[in-house]
Scaffold this active site. Structure first.
Site, PDB file in Angstrom:
ATOM      1  N   GLU A  14      54.543  84.358  85.796  1.00 13.91           N
ATOM      2  CA  GLU A  14      53.790  85.609  85.979  1.00 13.91           C
ATOM      3  C   GLU A  14      54.767  86.793  86.046  1.00 13.91           C
ATOM      4  O   GLU A  14      55.881  86.652  86.558  1.00 13.91           O
ATOM      5  CB  GLU A  14      52.910  85.535  87.237  1.00 13.91           C
ATOM      6  CG  GLU A  14      53.641  85.310  88.555  1.00 13.91           C
ATOM      7  CD  GLU A  14      52.696  85.191  89.746  1.00 13.91           C
ATOM      8  OE1 GLU A  14      52.823  86.033  90.655  1.00 13.91           O
ATOM      9  OE2 GLU A  14      51.846  84.271  89.778  1.00 13.91           O
TER      10      GLU A  14
ATOM     11  N   THR B  69      54.757  89.631 103.885  1.00 11.63           N
ATOM     12  CA  THR B  69      54.161  88.485 103.201  1.00 11.63           C
ATOM     13  C   THR B  69      54.534  87.201 103.934  1.00 11.63           C
ATOM     14  O   THR B  69      55.489  87.168 104.711  1.00 11.63           O
ATOM     15  CB  THR B  69      54.677  88.373 101.754  1.00 11.63           C
ATOM     16  OG1 THR B  69      56.110  88.268 101.784  1.00 11.63           O
ATOM     17  CG2 THR B  69      54.286  89.589 100.929  1.00 11.63           C
TER      18      THR B  69
ATOM     19  N   HIS C 254      46.998  86.472  91.476  1.00  2.91           N
ATOM     20  CA  HIS C 254      47.834  86.367  92.673  1.00  2.91           C
ATOM     21  C   HIS C 254      47.329  87.299  93.771  1.00  2.91           C
ATOM     22  O   HIS C 254      48.089  88.069  94.361  1.00  2.91           O
ATOM     23  CB  HIS C 254      49.299  86.684  92.326  1.00  2.91           C
ATOM     24  CG  HIS C 254      50.278  86.108  93.299  1.00  2.91           C
ATOM     25  ND1 HIS C 254      51.557  85.755  92.933  1.00  2.91           N
ATOM     26  CD2 HIS C 254      50.187  85.822  94.622  1.00  2.91           C
ATOM     27  CE1 HIS C 254      52.212  85.290  93.995  1.00  2.91           C
ATOM     28  NE2 HIS C 254      51.395  85.326  95.033  1.00  2.91           N
TER      29      HIS C 254
ATOM     30  N   ARG D 265      52.277  78.908  95.170  1.00  2.00           N
ATOM     31  CA  ARG D 265      53.278  79.502  94.294  1.00  2.00           C
ATOM     32  C   ARG D 265      53.116  78.897  92.896  1.00  2.00           C
ATOM     33  O   ARG D 265      52.823  77.708  92.754  1.00  2.00           O
ATOM     34  CB  ARG D 265      54.703  79.234  94.822  1.00  2.00           C
ATOM     35  CG  ARG D 265      55.082  80.068  96.044  1.00  2.00           C
ATOM     36  CD  ARG D 265      55.228  81.530  95.683  1.00  2.00           C
ATOM     37  NE  ARG D 265      55.621  82.370  96.809  1.00  2.00           N
ATOM     38  CZ  ARG D 265      54.783  83.022  97.598  1.00  2.00           C
ATOM     39  NH1 ARG D 265      53.472  82.917  97.403  1.00  2.00           N
ATOM     40  NH2 ARG D 265      55.225  83.790  98.574  1.00  2.00           N
TER      41      ARG D 265
ATOM     42  N   GLY E  64      45.594  86.329  98.926  1.00  4.18           N
ATOM     43  CA  GLY E  64      45.914  86.865 100.252  1.00  4.18           C
ATOM     44  C   GLY E  64      45.815  88.379 100.353  1.00  4.18           C
ATOM     45  O   GLY E  64      46.358  88.963 101.282  1.00  4.18           O
ATOM     46  N   TYR E  65      45.105  89.001  99.408  1.00  2.89           N
ATOM     47  CA  TYR E  65      45.140  90.461  99.298  1.00  2.89           C
ATOM     48  C   TYR E  65      44.013  91.192 100.022  1.00  2.89           C
ATOM     49  O   TYR E  65      43.641  92.298  99.635  1.00  2.89           O
ATOM     50  CB  TYR E  65      45.148  90.860  97.820  1.00  2.89           C
ATOM     51  CG  TYR E  65      46.532  91.157  97.296  1.00  2.89           C
ATOM     52  CD1 TYR E  65      47.624  90.395  97.688  1.00  2.89           C
ATOM     53  CD2 TYR E  65      46.758  92.189  96.398  1.00  2.89           C
ATOM     54  CE1 TYR E  65      48.888  90.661  97.206  1.00  2.89           C
ATOM     55  CE2 TYR E  65      48.030  92.455  95.902  1.00  2.89           C
ATOM     56  CZ  TYR E  65      49.085  91.689  96.310  1.00  2.89           C
ATOM     57  OH  TYR E  65      50.335  91.954  95.822  1.00  2.89           O
TER      58      TYR E  65
ATOM     59  N   ASP F  13      50.801  66.800 104.704  1.00  2.00           N
ATOM     60  CA  ASP F  13      51.880  67.710 105.072  1.00  2.00           C
ATOM     61  C   ASP F  13      53.046  66.880 105.605  1.00  2.00           C
ATOM     62  O   ASP F  13      53.159  66.664 106.820  1.00  2.00           O
ATOM     63  CB  ASP F  13      51.401  68.714 106.130  1.00  2.00           C
ATOM     64  CG  ASP F  13      52.367  69.881 106.311  1.00  2.00           C
ATOM     65  OD1 ASP F  13      53.576  69.623 106.501  1.00  2.00           O
ATOM     66  OD2 ASP F  13      51.924  71.042 106.257  1.00  2.00           O
TER      67      ASP F  13
ATOM     68  N   THR G 275      56.455  90.998  97.560  1.00  2.00           N
ATOM     69  CA  THR G 275      57.175  89.920  96.880  1.00  2.00           C
ATOM     70  C   THR G 275      57.909  90.343  95.617  1.00  2.00           C
ATOM     71  O   THR G 275      58.665  89.556  95.063  1.00  2.00           O
ATOM     72  CB  THR G 275      56.205  88.779  96.502  1.00  2.00           C
ATOM     73  OG1 THR G 275      55.148  89.322  95.691  1.00  2.00           O
ATOM     74  CG2 THR G 275      55.611  88.145  97.739  1.00  2.00           C
TER      75      THR G 275
ATOM     76  N   ASP H 209      45.432  80.936  91.159  1.00  2.00           N
ATOM     77  CA  ASP H 209      45.671  82.317  91.579  1.00  2.00           C
ATOM     78  C   ASP H 209      47.129  82.689  91.331  1.00  2.00           C
ATOM     79  O   ASP H 209      47.473  83.862  91.277  1.00  2.00           O
ATOM     80  CB  ASP H 209      45.330  82.484  93.066  1.00  2.00           C
ATOM     81  CG  ASP H 209      45.604  83.898  93.576  1.00  2.00           C
ATOM     82  OD1 ASP H 209      45.018  84.849  93.011  1.00  2.00           O
ATOM     83  OD2 ASP H 209      46.409  84.053  94.520  1.00  2.00           O
TER      84      ASP H 209
END
Length: 338
Positions: free
Chosen positions: A198, A27, A215, A169, A218-219, A107, A6, A193
């Site tokens: 940032e 990503t 952040h 985000r 998802g790592y 949603d 990203t 997160d």
């Protein structure tokens, strides 16, 4: 070809006059790609939808177990509101259900496409949920705009017994309004997160939150591998390379054992399942690292630990109930009943 995550902004400044034919981002998000410009210049771009969704599922399971311990919460008596129910949000909803929570889903794009059954309004999420977690893409305009989806007014409508979590985000939640609400005691807690501005973080906001991470939701190593696989396949397809079936030959091992035991004797379902979840990943450790060194935001991302997802682990469940076994399997664990 460009293969990126990203931090590389793929726009005219980078690509004008180049011979790039394809951009693959490993990503889910793609707001770092000027899609309109690259498409108009004949460049193919693809993201990797869902690649790290199991990683965020693990992250949020650890968050919920950690919040329960910190605040003395009985998750089976609580409701989670999931805002954004795509690849990530749907898995987070299943994780919460496995932990015994009631789950409400919001949603609007899916509700319009599939019908409103099974979905509720954002107002109802705010009215009915104890914990709210946000998993939407960053949309800067249009009917489904998500920039400051939780703005000052919406955050002001939250109750002092609610907790707001954002791992989507940074711009989706107005950080100044969140800080104000936490300082004034108008919100029970918060989990971030992702951050506005940032890597330059609001130190005071960090001090007010329950959980603060860099952040990295998802790592996981598995999520990164999935993104890499998708990127290699994209480049191979567009450039005609013989790598359309490529995948890593092996996965790295984490510090903790991939096979472990949980002695469930005398424990509630929440206690036994939380023990398993937190064996795989203790989000509080990542939170502590960022609290101590917020200036190292990018380093904490770039040098992130090897984290394996719950599906990589086998739990030996001793003296556990059928409900415990079912919950562990729904969280993707391999379960051996002792």
């Amino acid at each position: 070809a460009i293969i990126t995550r990203t931090r590389t902004i793929c726009n005219a400044d980078l690509l004008e006059g180049s011979s790039v034919k394809v951009i693959a981002t490993a990503t889910i998000g793609f707001d770092h790609i000027d899609t309109q410009w690259v498409e108009s210049h004949g460049i193919v771009w693809r993201n990797a939808p869902g690649c790290n969704s199991w990683s965020v599922k693990q992250y949020m399971a650890s968050v919920l177990c950690t919040l329960a311990r910190k605040h003395g919460l009985d998750l089976s008596k609580m409701t989670l509101g999931v805002v954004g129910v795509g690849n990530v949000g749907s898995k987070v909803a299943r994780a919460a259900s496995a932990l015994g929570m009631k789950v409400l889903l919001n949603d609007p794009p899916r509700a319009r496409k599939e019908g409103s059954e099974g979905f509720v309004s954002l107002d109802e999420i705010i009215r009915c949920c104890d914990i709210i977690t946000v998993h939407v893409p960053l949309n800067k305009e249009g009917e489904d705009k998500t920039v400051h989806l939780f703005d000052e007014a919406r955050i002001a409508s939250l109750r002092p017994d609610q907790i707001l979590c954002n791992s989507s985000r940074g711009q989706v939640v107005d950080n100044k309004a969140l800080k104000k609400a936490l300082k004034e005691g108008r919100l029970k807690g918060g989990v971030l997160d992702v951050w506005e501005g940032e890597p330059d973080l609001d130190r005071e906001l960090i001090s007010l939150l329950d959980i603060t991470t860099a952040h990295i939701a998802g790592y996981s190593a598995d999520g990164k591998a999935n993104g890499t696989i998708a990127s290699v396949h994209t480049v191979s397809e567009i450039l005609g390379l013989p790598l359309t079936d490529w995948k890593p030959s092996s996965m790295p091992l984490p510090e903790q054992s991939l096979e472990f035991s949980v002695d469930a004797a005398g424990k509630s379902c929440q206690q036994a399942v939380s023990e398993a979840v937190l064996h795989t990943y203790e989000v509080e450790q990542d939170s502590l690292r960022l609290r101590e060194h917020p200036e190292l935001f990018e380093t904490l991302r770039g040098d992130y630990q090897i984290r394996r997802e719950m599906s990589a682990f086998t739990v030996r469940l001793k003296g556990g109930t059928a409900d415990m076994e079912k919950a562990l399997r729904e969280l993707d664990f391999n379960v051996v009943k002792d």
